[in-house]
Scaffold this motif. Sequence first.
Motif, PDB file in Angstrom:
ATOM      1  N   ASN A  44       0.828  -1.208   0.000  1.00  0.00           N
ATOM      2  CA  ASN A  44       0.000   0.000   0.000  1.00  0.00           C
ATOM      3  C   ASN A  44       0.858   1.251   0.000  1.00  0.00           C
ATOM      4  O   ASN A  44       1.913   1.289   0.630  1.00  0.00           O
ATOM      5  CB  ASN A  44      -0.906   0.032   1.235  1.00  0.00           C
ATOM      6  N   LEU A  45       0.385   2.285  -0.690  1.00  0.00           N
ATOM      7  CA  LEU A  45       1.025   3.593  -0.675  1.00  0.00           C
ATOM      8  C   LEU A  45       0.393   4.406   0.445  1.00  0.00           C
ATOM      9  O   LEU A  45      -0.820   4.623   0.451  1.00  0.00           O
ATOM     10  CB  LEU A  45       0.843   4.292  -2.022  1.00  0.00           C
ATOM     11  N   ILE A  46       1.226   4.860   1.386  1.00  0.00           N
ATOM     12  CA  ILE A  46       0.730   5.564   2.571  1.00  0.00           C
ATOM     13  C   ILE A  46       1.180   7.013   2.540  1.00  0.00           C
ATOM     14  O   ILE A  46       2.360   7.315   2.364  1.00  0.00           O
ATOM     15  CB  ILE A  46       1.268   4.910   3.865  1.00  0.00           C
ATOM     16  N   GLY A  47       0.247   7.917   2.721  1.00  0.00           N
ATOM     17  CA  GLY A  47       0.565   9.336   2.893  1.00  0.00           C
ATOM     18  C   GLY A  47       0.593   9.652   4.383  1.00  0.00           C
ATOM     19  O   GLY A  47      -0.432   9.978   4.983  1.00  0.00           O
ATOM     20  N   TRP A  48       1.752   9.538   4.980  1.00  0.00           N
ATOM     21  CA  TRP A  48       1.887   9.609   6.429  1.00  0.00           C
ATOM     22  C   TRP A  48       1.502  10.980   6.991  1.00  0.00           C
ATOM     23  O   TRP A  48       1.815  12.016   6.407  1.00  0.00           O
ATOM     24  CB  TRP A  48       3.324   9.302   6.847  1.00  0.00           C
TER      25      TRP A  48
END
Length: 226
Positions: free
Chosen positions: A62-66
């Motif tokens: 998954n691509l996470i935008g922290w």
Amino acid sequence: MNNRSAISTAALLILSTVGVVGSVSPASAEIELSFYSGYQTSPHSRVRGNRGASSGGTPFDNLIGWDGNSFDAPIYYGLRATWWRGDNIGFGLEVTHDKAYAPASEMPAGFSRLEFTDGHNIITANVSKRWPGAWGNFTPYVSGGVGIAMPHVDVTEGSNRTFGYQVTGPAARVTAGAKYAITDRWSVFGEYQFTWSQNEADLTGGGSLETRIITNALNVGVGFSF
């Protein structure tokens, strides 16, 4: 290890560094202790791994935008000890209590919590350079360091919860800033700091997780020299 223990460990590391560098050249050494906080963010990165056996051991990617949430407790902060030599080259140790929260909408399926918020702790040995008087009453400086990441891994996946500190991989930092001397001993400073870490964490239930965490921070702080 709880958050108080982590703070105590960081303080012990700083004090140990002070003792070591102070014994190297007690007549000429200048030790500077710095404490700072500020605004820290973390850009997108991919989280890859495998779920625990109870969830079938299936992979996730998954691509996470922290989210950094710098001012939510526990706040973002850093501690630094630097031994300055006569040529204005410094050596030291630094610990930052970075933070990274995964938004609920971006977490892997089956995850209800994914964060490094009781500290995505970056511990590095640094080399620094300063230029006293280069900007009038302000002293610019740069610093770089390499070390380890020791985050508090807080992950809930199904009925499995991972909650504890782990040494997850290598880390590095780069800092550039300027300080203003209030007295011979006390100063204030502002700086930009970049950190990078490559992390591999073990999850309760037999799963695993890996991700690269980058942070960008604008710091303000206070320094004490002796």
